[in-house]
Structures are given as C-alpha cells and as structure tokens.
Enzyme design. Structure first.
Site, mmCIF file in Angstrom:
data_model
loop_
_atom_site.group_PDB
_atom_site.id
_atom_site.type_symbol
_atom_site.label_atom_id
_atom_site.label_comp_id
_atom_site.label_asym_id
_atom_site.label_seq_id
_atom_site.Cartn_x
_atom_site.Cartn_y
_atom_site.Cartn_z
ATOM 1 N N ARG A 28 0.975 -1.306 -0.031
ATOM 2 C CA ARG A 28 -0.028 0.046 -0.277
ATOM 3 C C ARG A 28 0.894 1.472 0.063
ATOM 4 O O ARG A 28 0.507 2.163 -0.482
ATOM 5 C CB ARG A 28 -0.957 0.058 1.314
ATOM 6 N N TYR B 227 -6.018 -0.841 -7.176
ATOM 7 C CA TYR B 227 -5.511 -1.937 -6.396
ATOM 8 C C TYR B 227 -4.998 -1.586 -4.996
ATOM 9 O O TYR B 227 -4.735 -0.562 -4.549
ATOM 10 C CB TYR B 227 -4.696 -2.633 -7.454
ATOM 11 N N GLU B 228 -4.808 -2.765 -4.602
ATOM 12 C CA GLU B 228 -4.342 -3.126 -3.208
ATOM 13 C C GLU B 228 -5.297 -2.543 -2.195
ATOM 14 O O GLU B 228 -4.814 -1.571 -1.050
ATOM 15 C CB GLU B 228 -2.793 -2.335 -2.901
ATOM 16 N N GLY B 229 -6.538 -2.683 -2.602
ATOM 17 C CA GLY B 229 -7.617 -2.131 -1.541
ATOM 18 C C GLY B 229 -7.700 -0.861 -2.371
ATOM 19 O O GLY B 229 -7.226 0.359 -1.988
#
Lengths: 596, 596
Positions: A295, A439-441
């Site tokens: 993140r 992406y990545e949450g």
C-alpha cells in the site's frame, strides 16, 4: 517525447533538512555517510532517467503479449532495463544483509523507487511486488523457507506476485474459493483461478514466486479459513535451481486502460504444488504484511506519476506560446507569451507542485516510521513509529493516489488538445495513475481501514499522538512571525480534523453507517492536515537554511512560497470536509436501491 | 457490455414541472401537444438505446481508419446508425422550417441529444458539429449561401466541421497562419494546415462542409485579421449536387485517448476553393456563433457521458456481492450483500445522481434561454434570456464537463478492478469524457470568458439578474418549512457567490491577474449555485406533485432526498471556493518560471 528529471535536490532536502535523516545513524543501515546517500540517489536517478524512462511510452504502445504456450513477452527493452535494475542491487537495497540484501534504510528504498516509478511505472511493477513478498516471507516463513526462497528474490533473479482476487471476490476475501489439498508430505495441491495478477507471467526473471491465498479443505468459512501458500512457477531443487515446471499458468492477459507494459494475468492453478506460509488459516494476517508494504508502494506510484506529469506540464507551459499576460506582454519579442504567465496555468502548476513536494515528505516520513519500528533499539520509539506507520499507511495510499490521478489529469489539461493525443504521453500518465486508486484495496477500503480500524486501535493511541505532534508544532512556532501564517492555517485544519474525529467517536458507534458515510472525506481531511504538517516542517527547515545563509537561497525561498500556496489554496477544503462529514449517513442511505 | 436507458421520465419532469415548458406555447415550435413531446423523447430514446448504444464499445475498439487515398472509414455500423439518425429528421429537429428543418424547440433538441450522446458520443459528434455550422450560416450567410448549403446540412446528407486550431495555435487564434487568397470571382484559395478537426473526413455523408478560419493576404495582424470561409469537400453544382473534389484532404488521423469512433483529422488545405462567410476580417465574430452553440453541446457531453457511466455503476452496485452492511446483513440468504449497501458506494451514487439531475435541469434551462432569445415576441424577454444564455454557457461547458469527467471516474471506481478492464466499458466513459474538458475552449478559457467577459458585460446586468432570480426564489420559499432546509443552503451558496463577485469587482480591475487567479474556482462556485438553484426548483416542483396527490409519489420523494443530499454534501464547497478566490494572485504568481 515526455521528459523526466529525478528531483534529487528535493529528496535530499526532505531527508536531511526536514526529517533529520543523518540523526538516525544509531539505526542499522543509516550509518552511511552523506556521500553514500547522495551517490545512491544520483545513481538511481541516472538509471531512471537514462534507462527506464525512454521505455515508458514504447512499453505503453507495445504492451505485453501472451503466446500459445502461456508464456508472456514484455515490451522491447524491458528485459535489459530490468537486468540493469537487478544487477545494480536495487531489489535488495533495504533487504536484510543475512538474506543477501544491502540492509540500507527502507526510507532510502522509497526515495529511489519514486524516481524509478516516475520513469516507468509498468516496468517497476515487476520488481515492486517482490518487495512485499520478501517482507512476508521474512515475517511468516520458516528458516528453511527463508533460505530456500529469499536469496533469489532479494537479488532479483526471481520475482513475486500476490494472488488474492478471484472473479467473484475482490475486497471480500472471505468469499474466495481456491482450494488447497494437503498431500501428506507437508506440501499442498492448489487449484483455482486468480484474476488481476500483476506480473503473473513474464520473461524478466528465471522464476516467479506466487503467494496465493487459498482455502484448505475443511477450513472454517469466511476469512478465518484462508491460508497463504508459496506456489513457484518452477519448483527449485535443494540448491535453489528451478528445475520442474509447476502446474500454474497464465490463462490470459487483461486488456486494461493503462500500465500496458505490465502483464496483468488470469492465473490458473491446476493441482499446483504449494507450500504453506505462516499458520494454517492464518492467511489473512500474513497477507496484511504484504499488503501494508504494497500500500505504501502504491501511494508512492500516485506521487511518482503525478511528479512526472507535472514536470512535463511545467516544461510545456514554459515553451508553449499562446496569448498575452493579463498584466502586459512578458515576451514582447515573441508572437505570444509562454502560457506559464497565465494565472490559471500557474494555478495548476502550483497546485501540483505543492502537493508533490508535501507528498514526497509524507511518503518518506511514513517510510521512516517503518525503519524506526523495525530497527530502533528503543521499544517506546518502535511502538510510536509502528502506530504512526499504521495510521498513515491508508492515508498515503488513498490520498496520494486520488490526488496523484487528479494532478495527472491537471497536467494533461495544461497541454490543451495536445494532451489528449497519445503521442505526447500525458494520456499515459492519466491512464497509468488511474489503477493506483483501485488496486491493493480500492481507496474506499483505505478510508474504511483508517476510520474503522486505525482510529479506534488501542483506544485511539496513534491518532492522539499524531494530533499532539501536529498541535505542538503549531504551538511551538506560532510566536515566530515568519512561521505564524503557516501554523495558523495548519492549526485551523487540525481543529477541523479533531472536530471530525470527535464527531466520528460520538456518531460512529451509535450507527456504523455514519462512519462509513464519513470515511472518504475523513481520509482526505486527514491527508490535508498531514500534508499541511509536512509543509509546516518544510517551511521551518527552509527558514533554517535561509538563516544559516546557505548559498542556495532561491531553493528555500521557493519552499516558503509553495508552502504559502498550499495553506491559502488547498487547506480551505478542510472546512467543507468537516461540514460534509457532520451531515451523517441518513440522507445518503435514504433511497431504496431501485431508485438508482 | 454496458447498459443505457434514456431517462425520459426525468426529462419530462424537468421540462414540464420545473421549466413549465407547456407555458411557452406562444413561442414558435413550442405548440406541440404533450403527446408529441412524449413521442419525440420516446422515439429518440429508442434510437439511442437500440441502434446507437450497441455500437459504442465496438466503435471504441475498432476506431477509424484512414486509407492511402486520404479517405476515412468509420467503425462498423456507424453508417447505418447515422442513416437512421438522419432519416429520422434528428439533424434538423430545431432548424428553421424554411431551411428544411422541423422548427421544434432547441430545448427539445438538447433533451434528445443527451440520450444520443449517452448512447454513443463518438458517433454523435459527426452530426453534432453540423448544428453549430447551421447556426453560423443562418446568422452570417448570404441568402445565396443559405440556399446553397443549408438544405443538405439540415437534412444531414452533408455534415460540417469547425477548423480553428493549427499546430502552433489553439486558444490564441490571432497566431493562425492559414492563408486565403482572393481569386477575383468572389471566391478564395485556402492554403494551410488545421489540426484536431473532429469529423474532418469520414464515410457517413455525401459531402463535408468545412468552416475554416484563415487570414486574407494583407489582413491586420492578430484576431482582427481573420476571416471565416466555407470550404466544401466536394464543390456542389447549382442544384446542390457535389460534383468536383476540392483540394482539401485528411493528412492523418490522431491517435487519441478516447472518442476513437470519431475521426480527429489533420486537414491539409492546398489552394482549396473557399467562400467567405460573413464579413472580411469578421471571422472571430462568426466563429463565436458556432462556438457558443458548440459549447452548450460539449457541456451536454459532460452530462451525457456521466449519466451513462452512473447508470452502469448503479447496476453494478446492485448486482455485485461483496462484504456485509455495517448495520447488519441485508441479503442474509446470499454469500454477501450487494455493494450498494455500503455507505461509500452509496456516497458515489448519490453524488453522481445529484449532479446529473441538476445538470440536466441546468442544461435544459440554458437551452430554453436560447429559444426565448431567438423566438420570443417580447423584446425584454429576449434580452433577459440572451443575457442568461451568455452567462450560463461557459458555466454549463466548464462545470458539466469537469464534473462529468470526475463522475465518470467515480463510476469506474464503483467497479473496482473490473472498472480498469476495457471489456466493461467504464474506461471508455472516462477516456471519452476527458476530451470535453479540453475542446471548444479548454475549461480554463471558459472560466476566463465568465469572469473577464460575461460578468462585466453591460455593467453586470446578466449576473445581477441571475442573483436577483435566485435570491427571490430563496426569499419566496424560506417561510415554507418543507422548502426551508433547501433555500437555507442555497442562500448560503448565493451569499458566497455574491461575496466572490464583489471581491472580483474590487480586486480584478486593480490587478487583472487576480481575476485570472480566481477564474476557475469562481466558475465552479457559480456552477454550484446554479445547480443548487436547479435543485431548489426541482424540489419545489416535486412538492407540488406530492401536494397534488399524483400517483408517482416515489419519484417525487426521491427528488426531495437527492436534493437534500446535494445541499448537505455538495454545496459546502462554496465556502472553500470563496476562501480560495479571496486569496488572490500574489502567491500563485510569485515564483519565477524556472522554479517549476
């Protein structure tokens, strides 16, 4: 052809003058002399500018190709550039010496990664994902696993991936269906389909180490029943040589809006050999080690692409002749003035510049918390840094990518119609930056992580410490008349943030939708205060440089102006955010689903 | 495959309940019965949904192709769809009956165009540009020119283009170099290169009428020396049959971020036959006739693409199962709840919905000013409408396209990773919407037009009338307790806008950069108040429907909720905008150009 110049002077200013990097030489890896710091930044700048940046647009145009046998070819030149990156030791820059890394600060890794990602985001995603996998194996792997997998990952001859998403399950990992069947020899057979796997298959490395979330047969439902597995493309022998092809394959490449140079794969696992990493049903926890690292890396992408886009907009604004200044011709000898004389062009450039410089400081400050948390000999220091790291990670990811995208769009706008033509490269910055919000949450998940998880953790210890630090900074500097205009605006923002936090504490527990309804605005309000605090510290550092009579006064003077712009033009948003947050969830949630 | 459903009920609500469309039946063209209005909307909805929308994504994928002879092929199906559009009489819907049009209201043309553009923006640009050209020839052409060019343009067998931009000259038309040489028979020879010419060459029409800005030899420098010419692809004989190929050709197609289905051409004029339109050196004035019409059309694109993107986000949010509601499971029989239960998804949908509905009202209200200005028998009415039209045009263009793009991005975000994959069509909405912020005057230019030109015009007559109208609306309704929450927020926004206007009056003349520095924020502040006013009127109309006991109470109730959301969550921005505006130009302009 887009340009790019690594902002080394600015990085050094943040590291030395603002963050006091050289005062941390009690921490392992920080003890290099200033010359080494400058050499590392300079060498990475050269690699980024000379070798990676020229492949950015060509990589976008060419994209990746999947062949009938499932192999994937990366764009022309990527192989050589990756080899240069790998041979330069950049993959393992901050990895522990015992696993073959250089043990340098993670902060420094972030500083150099900004340059590389600005130069070529799609290319840097291949080694980028390896970082989180290294951290995950270090944290959760057995000694045997560390010895077997890490050396080749740390030296970059192998890359890694994260395999979470399935067609029906992205954010909600409890729904995942990929199965893991124990074979009896300690290994598992993994079967299922994963989608959106960045760097899932390519021709840059000798092997690819997939970290795969799967459900062991008979495991509990939901997220409590998922485990993490190491599933290599080639199964290595005892000496670490990849000898046997595993039954995992790239089924297809996604046709995406951007990051065309990176292979985004559908990965099919067909009774593939896998090895449990961490505990049975402990997959989510292990995955979070990887995710948290990733993140920050994605927040960095938001900054890095915005910086590259900004530099091109600034260059275009200085060159493009169009119209005359409202205050009288500035280039009377030319047919028109450069468009940088127009306030609305200047507004865009100042907005981008003010965000990028504070974003860089915020990113490096956050990365430094990771170094302190992992390397400090002092337990209270470690805990305080870990608190701050956890608190700031969703802010860095959500805010730097949302704003990074907005500013890539803003930079494109400076080009007028030319910005819309692919040839100039501005469209690519916009298209590439777009994925970082997802992406990545997705950023909505970052906001929920901040509001629902990080704020209440340990009774609000982290956020109270942050408020105290920013508040003390304001108090300490408010009687300094050169600092007062800055601290006044920052204090106003801090008050709004504290009021919003209080509102959340009072209204969230009673009705959880209130927290959800406030989350994105709260994250951005938090981001403004964090960035404003960085401006406060940068201005203070610039004042100190000026007071010391250094011979680069213009650099410091520019910081004072840019910081003032941030306070005047950007910080006012905090009031509007507080008003929105305080309006609660009732109206937002009032309509029936069929009304949309 | 993206979906699209024309919001006919909403259009009818705006036209009838909000704008009192049927009260304007003293104006030519407005006298159709309600059944005709519904029939026109219904038929255009059918054409948009059934024939145009299915070609949107395929057109994006296929794009246009230029062949060696300079001819251009549009994507598969475009020819047939354009023929249906043409044969349905849609091109000339609002064109005067004497030129072969149907003479229906321009307001209605905008209502149906929204559907068509939502369905297929790239396709609709081919006939879209013809509209402004028709208006320009009607306003500036001789009777002979009207007779020669208009009938084929009005029936759509010929399309038209605007040729302004050259490689070195976009916004600053004074720099243009294309030459016009008088031949002696009243015609001219046109030579030069134009870029970014939308629909410059294609296979949909029998002929293409280029309106070209050029400089007659010996003309004064700058914008006072440019003239407008009609330069047809084929030169027609007296009967209007295209008989001879003119020396104008498409040199290449631009590779663009979006609107791939539309041919954006480099056009080369090589001693092409041209005919002066309007007066010698009066080109700029004539071009503005075309531009003003086109600017409303571009504002419409912002709304239309955002509406289509929103509809897809709403459908996805109802279908996609992921996670559980914070307030307890809403679909306990399913593996997860639909994501529409999550506040942050709901926030996105409500934001888009609240903007789109107000944007539709603002667009149609503005278009109605055009009808009144051109068709009313009453001179004061015509003048007031013309004032408002001039004032609102840059706001509609700038705000609906900036926000339209933001909301296309927001809709894409609802899809998570799937939004980044081209297959789902959300990327296309973002890529297509992006151009609307740029062409027909980049939005920074719209802001300058508003602040520098429209505000001071006639001593501020237009803006004062607008303030009076909104202020009276607030005053009239503040004692009505069902309206008070709305008028209170609207009044607050109006106060901020009036304060910003006063600031501009006091600080702009003294230092013109202050006006430039404030312009974009002022345009958006103006847009918020205009959209807020539309919400005030929509809420009032919905209350009236509820009071009348109509059997579609849910429709009206939803308006009350959506309007409340706009007031609570969107209007707070006005305060921040006022603060930004009042900070002036000093900091913004302080850095030297080399500091960027």
């Amino acid at each position: 052809m887009p340009i790019y110049r690594a902002p080394v002077e600015d990085t050094l200013f943040v590291l030395r003058d603002v963050l006091g990097y050289e005062r941390y030489n009690n921490l392992p890896g920080f003890a290099e002399t200033p010359e080494v710091l400058e050499a590392v930044l300079g060498e990475s700048a050269r690699l980024a500018e000379t070798d990676m940046h020229p492949l950015n647009r060509t990589g976008d145009v060419e994209g990746c190709a999947r062949h009938e046998d499932g192999s994937v070819t990366t764009p022309k030149g990527f192989k050589k550039a990756y080899r240069q990156y790998r041979e330069g030791g950049w993959v393992g820059l901050a990895a522990p010496v015992e696993h073959g890394g250089q043990g340098l600060p993670y902060t420094l890794h972030n500083a150099v990664s900004e340059y590389m990602v600005s130069a070529n985001m799609a290319l840097m995603m291949y080694p980028g994902l390896t970082q989180g996998a290294i951290a995950t194996i270090i944290t959760h792997g057995s000694d045997e696993q560390k010895a077997r997998w890490l050396p080749n990952m740390v030296d970059g001859s192998w890359t890694a991936t994260m395999n979470l998403t399935e067609p029906h399950c992205g954010t909600d990992l409890g729904l995942l269906r990929t199965r893991a069947t124990p074979v009896g020899d300690g290994s598992y057979r993994i079967s299922g389909q994963k989608i959106f796997i960045s760097a899932g298959e390519h021709d840059l490395a000798e092997n690819i180490v997939h970290l795969v979330l799967a459900r062991i047969e008979g495991a509990p439902k939901g997220v409590k029943g998922i485990s993490l597995f190491i599933v290599p493309k080639f199964i290595p022998d005892a000496a670490g040589n990849p000898v046997r092809r595993n039954t995992v394959a790239c089924g297809s490449l996604e046709d995406k809006m951007g990051i065309h140079g990176n292979a985004t794969c559908v990965m099919n696992y067909d009774d593939a050999e896998g090895h449990l990493l961490g505990e049975v049903n402990g997959g989510l926890k292990a995955m979070f080690t990887m995710m948290n690292e990733a993140r920050l890396g994605v927040g960095l992408q938001g900054l890095a692409v915005a910086e590259a886009a900004y530099q091109n907009a600034a260059a275009y604004a200085r060159d493009r002749l169009q119209g005359r200044s409202l205050s009288g011709a500035k280039a009377p000898d030319k047919p028109a003035d450069p468009i940088i004389v127009h306030p609305d062009i200047r507004r865009k450039l100042m907005t981008m510049k003010a965000f990028n410089e504070a974003g860089r400081a915020l990113l490096l400050w956050t990365a430094m918390q990771s170094d302190i948390a992992h390397r400090s000999p002092d337990e209270p220091d470690r805990q305080a840094a870990d608190d701050l790291l956890g608190l700031l990670t969703p802010v860095v990811k959500g805010v730097l990518t949302d704003k990074g995208f907005d500013h890539a769009v803003m930079a494109q706008q400076v080009f007028g119609g030319h910005g819309y033509i692919e040839e100039h490269g501005m469209s690519q910055y916009v298209r590439d930056a777009r994925i970082a919000m997802i992406y990545e949450g997705a950023n909505g998940i970052q906001a929920l992580d901040l509001v629902g998880r990080k704020l209440p953790l340990n009774g609000g210890r982290a956020v109270q410490a942050f408020f105290r630090e920013v508040g003390e900074f304001c108090d300490e500097n408010r009687s300094d008349e050169t600092m007062a205009p800055y601290t006044k605006a920052l204090k106003k923002g801090l008050n709004d943030l504290q009021a919003a936090t209080l509102w959340l504490m009072q209204n969230g527990p009673r009705k959880p939708d209130n927290a959800g309804a406030a989350s994105t605005e709260y994250m951005h309000l938090f981001g403004l205060v964090a960035l404003g605090y960085m401006w406060g510290r940068m201005v203070k550092a610039a004042q100190a440089r000026l007071a010391a009579g250094r011979d680069d006064a213009a650099f410091s003077q520019n910081k004072l102006v840019t910081g003032r712009y941030f306070m005047e033009r950007v910080m006012p948003e905090t009031t509007a955010q507080l008003t929105r947050i305080s309006s609660g969830a009732d109206t937002m949630m009032a309509l029936p689903a069929e009304a949309f």
